[in-house]
Write a protein that holds these residues in place. Sequence first.
Motif, PDB file in Angstrom:
ATOM      1  N   GLY A 427       0.778  -1.230   0.000  1.00  0.00           N
ATOM      2  CA  GLY A 427       0.000   0.000   0.000  1.00  0.00           C
ATOM      3  C   GLY A 427       0.807   1.275   0.000  1.00  0.00           C
ATOM      4  N   ARG A 428       2.119   1.180   0.139  1.00  0.00           N
ATOM      5  CA  ARG A 428       2.925   2.406   0.140  1.00  0.00           C
ATOM      6  C   ARG A 428       2.956   3.020  -1.259  1.00  0.00           C
ATOM      7  NH1 ARG A 428       9.024   0.502   1.390  1.00  0.00           N
ATOM      8  NH2 ARG A 428       7.916  -1.020   2.676  1.00  0.00           N
ATOM      9  N   ARG A 429       3.310   4.285  -1.319  1.00  0.00           N
ATOM     10  CA  ARG A 429       3.375   4.988  -2.594  1.00  0.00           C
ATOM     11  C   ARG A 429       4.752   4.746  -3.222  1.00  0.00           C
ATOM     12  NH1 ARG A 429      -0.686   8.648  -3.244  1.00  0.00           N
ATOM     13  NH2 ARG A 429       0.547  10.022  -4.571  1.00  0.00           N
ATOM     14  N   VAL A 430       4.742   4.220  -4.424  1.00  0.00           N
ATOM     15  CA  VAL A 430       5.975   3.924  -5.164  1.00  0.00           C
ATOM     16  C   VAL A 430       5.880   4.590  -6.519  1.00  0.00           C
ATOM     17  CG1 VAL A 430       7.421   2.115  -6.157  1.00  0.00           C
ATOM     18  CG2 VAL A 430       6.243   1.705  -3.982  1.00  0.00           C
ATOM     19  N   GLY A 431       6.892   5.367  -6.881  1.00  0.00           N
ATOM     20  CA  GLY A 431       6.902   6.028  -8.172  1.00  0.00           C
ATOM     21  C   GLY A 431       7.172   5.040  -9.302  1.00  0.00           C
ATOM     22  N   ILE A 432       6.266   4.972 -10.275  1.00  0.00           N
ATOM     23  CA  ILE A 432       6.396   4.008 -11.364  1.00  0.00           C
ATOM     24  C   ILE A 432       6.091   4.677 -12.708  1.00  0.00           C
ATOM     25  CG2 ILE A 432       5.791   2.022  -9.941  1.00  0.00           C
ATOM     26  CD1 ILE A 432       2.989   2.087 -11.223  1.00  0.00           C
ATOM     27  N   ALA A 441       4.225  -0.806 -30.601  1.00  0.00           N
ATOM     28  CA  ALA A 441       4.462   0.627 -30.420  1.00  0.00           C
ATOM     29  C   ALA A 441       3.846   1.096 -29.102  1.00  0.00           C
ATOM     30  CB  ALA A 441       3.863   1.418 -31.581  1.00  0.00           C
ATOM     31  N   VAL A 442       4.548   1.974 -28.415  1.00  0.00           N
ATOM     32  CA  VAL A 442       4.023   2.537 -27.173  1.00  0.00           C
ATOM     33  C   VAL A 442       2.984   3.596 -27.532  1.00  0.00           C
ATOM     34  CG1 VAL A 442       4.579   3.815 -25.072  1.00  0.00           C
ATOM     35  CG2 VAL A 442       6.188   2.100 -25.956  1.00  0.00           C
ATOM     36  N   VAL A 443       1.753   3.396 -27.070  1.00  0.00           N
ATOM     37  CA  VAL A 443       0.673   4.343 -27.388  1.00  0.00           C
ATOM     38  C   VAL A 443       0.284   5.201 -26.186  1.00  0.00           C
ATOM     39  CG1 VAL A 443      -0.261   2.965 -29.279  1.00  0.00           C
ATOM     40  CG2 VAL A 443      -1.067   2.550 -26.937  1.00  0.00           C
ATOM     41  N   GLN A 444       0.702   4.816 -25.000  1.00  0.00           N
ATOM     42  CA  GLN A 444       0.429   5.657 -23.838  1.00  0.00           C
ATOM     43  C   GLN A 444       1.458   5.373 -22.761  1.00  0.00           C
ATOM     44  OE1 GLN A 444      -3.622   6.193 -22.699  1.00  0.00           O
ATOM     45  NE2 GLN A 444      -3.180   6.663 -20.571  1.00  0.00           N
ATOM     46  N   THR A 445       1.955   6.440 -22.148  1.00  0.00           N
ATOM     47  CA  THR A 445       2.881   6.354 -21.027  1.00  0.00           C
ATOM     48  C   THR A 445       2.314   7.158 -19.880  1.00  0.00           C
ATOM     49  OG1 THR A 445       4.796   6.136 -22.495  1.00  0.00           O
ATOM     50  CG2 THR A 445       5.220   6.781 -20.220  1.00  0.00           C
ATOM     51  N   GLN A 446       2.321   6.560 -18.696  1.00  0.00           N
ATOM     52  CA  GLN A 446       1.777   7.252 -17.524  1.00  0.00           C
ATOM     53  C   GLN A 446       2.749   7.081 -16.368  1.00  0.00           C
ATOM     54  OE1 GLN A 446      -2.379   6.985 -17.291  1.00  0.00           O
ATOM     55  NE2 GLN A 446      -2.511   7.327 -15.081  1.00  0.00           N
ATOM     56  N   ARG A 447       3.036   8.193 -15.698  1.00  0.00           N
ATOM     57  CA  ARG A 447       3.937   8.193 -14.549  1.00  0.00           C
ATOM     58  C   ARG A 447       3.180   8.683 -13.326  1.00  0.00           C
ATOM     59  NH1 ARG A 447       6.723  10.126 -18.930  1.00  0.00           N
ATOM     60  NH2 ARG A 447       8.630   8.962 -19.501  1.00  0.00           N
ATOM     61  N   GLY A 448       3.522   8.115 -12.189  1.00  0.00           N
ATOM     62  CA  GLY A 448       2.886   8.542 -10.960  1.00  0.00           C
ATOM     63  C   GLY A 448       3.229   7.615  -9.824  1.00  0.00           C
ATOM     64  N   ASP A 449       2.672   7.917  -8.660  1.00  0.00           N
ATOM     65  CA  ASP A 449       2.857   7.076  -7.484  1.00  0.00           C
ATOM     66  C   ASP A 449       1.704   6.089  -7.382  1.00  0.00           C
ATOM     67  OD1 ASP A 449       5.139   8.462  -6.859  1.00  0.00           O
ATOM     68  OD2 ASP A 449       4.141   9.821  -5.441  1.00  0.00           O
ATOM     69  N   THR A 450       2.035   4.889  -6.966  1.00  0.00           N
ATOM     70  CA  THR A 450       1.002   3.861  -6.825  1.00  0.00           C
ATOM     71  C   THR A 450      -0.025   4.280  -5.775  1.00  0.00           C
ATOM     72  OG1 THR A 450       2.398   2.701  -5.214  1.00  0.00           O
ATOM     73  CG2 THR A 450       2.510   1.971  -7.514  1.00  0.00           C
TER      74      THR A 450
END
Length: 496
Positions: A427-432, A441-450
């Motif tokens: 449950g901790r927040r991990v940046g991914i 082909a990569v069609v979407q990239t999303q970054r954030g904390d879990t």
Amino acid sequence: MILSLGLFSQGPVTVQAAGPLRPVVAAVHVHSTWSSGDLTLDELIARARALGVEAIFLTENHLQRFEYGLPPLRNVLRYRVEYPSLLSRGPEPFLEAVRAANARQQEVLLIPGTEVIPHYYWTGDLWSGTLTMVNAQKNILAFGLYRPEDYREIPAIGNPGAAHWSLESLWLLWPAVLAVPGVWLLRLRRRRPVRLQHFQLTVERRYTGYGILCLGLGVVLLANNFPFRRPPVSPYDPNAGLRPHQAVIDFIAARGGLSAWSLPEARDHQVVTVAGRRATIQTEPYPSDLLATDRFTAFGGVYEDTTTFTEPGQGWDRLLADYLDGRRAAPAWAIGEAAYHREGQAGKRFGDVQTVLLVDRKDPAALLQALRTGRLYAVQRAPEVGLILDQFQVLLPQRPPAEAGDRLALRVGDRPEVRAVVRSTDGRRVGIQVRLVRAGAVVQTQRGDTPVSLSWTEAPLPADTRVFYRLEVHGPAGQQILSNPIFVQTAREEAR
């Protein structure tokens, strides 16, 4: 217009509503004391239970026998090294030990399996120090084989159970005919008279030495040719290519088992000294060999080494595209490959690399079926925290969701939606970083904390579209998730 619904090589495919699926965390490619591991089956079970691992796919060494012989008597003038393996210890007690362990407890299921060396070969010269054993680590994993004969008959190098009688056997037996001239020479007597001054002698000449030589040569040649059966492949054949590996894959499939290419981008290089002579053991990375073989179930997609085969647009995506276009008989699923022998070896810890199988019940048959159908994802985690793929589905209104490994038949103009949810184990927040790959082909990239949610909707799909979606997740300290693909194809329009 008429819509043709012939989809993929299997015919029309639709996604059926299934019961709720639950994740089962598994360690795949694990060795115990039955071959080259340090832990017994019970010790592996205890360690898995402590780490939340619910299944272990065992891969005990099939045959660890390596030999080099000097020509022309390679089987007589040879040096052999052998290590513990299923064939040296017997597959019967191994299978019984697995059965007994599963009968004693159900928390951690053991799946029997083996690691096979289909072929290695020698190059160079012993006397000059250039002797090299090539491809002794280009291996195939086999799972779900439950009969002893399935192990004894795998057509791997050095396996006497896979050698067979053929016309060549007659040629290998030819030195036996040397017994005929040998016995004849032993029995041969030639007499001639010798007249002296006052009397005559008869001199007898024997050919005992030639007879013994002839018989001895026959015995040595027979010993060199024993057991007079044709082996599946020779360690002195550098031109066998991938034929031995494909033969092992096909054998495993014919026996109802599952096969996986092991660690395709790992590199092995060792220099050893035997009897004062230098020899090299070498296996180069071989990701291209996965494209040149077919009908294997899976491959090591996540393991503790550098990998490029699963990068978007690289080998795996080309393989999947070939499958969609009918140029391959089967796709290949990515697994997390632990390659575990002992704690701390090459920095490895049990449970750091996992394969998460999605099943409707927890038993060996369901786990093997999930591996067979690609309903799984691969994970590399850190000791303190890991990542979980809570959702990866392709959705359409009023249709059951498609999971990893599914093949979804769509109508022209449909707009499937891809959804994914990733969270951490505690449950901790991990940046991914989450990347959605569509047909390479990569069609979407999303970054954030879990926890991180991803949603992406296709444009209206035209007729005869063949695509696949898969997911990549990267986090700190080498953490990653690699999903398996979901296949989509629209109908083909044909003129009336």
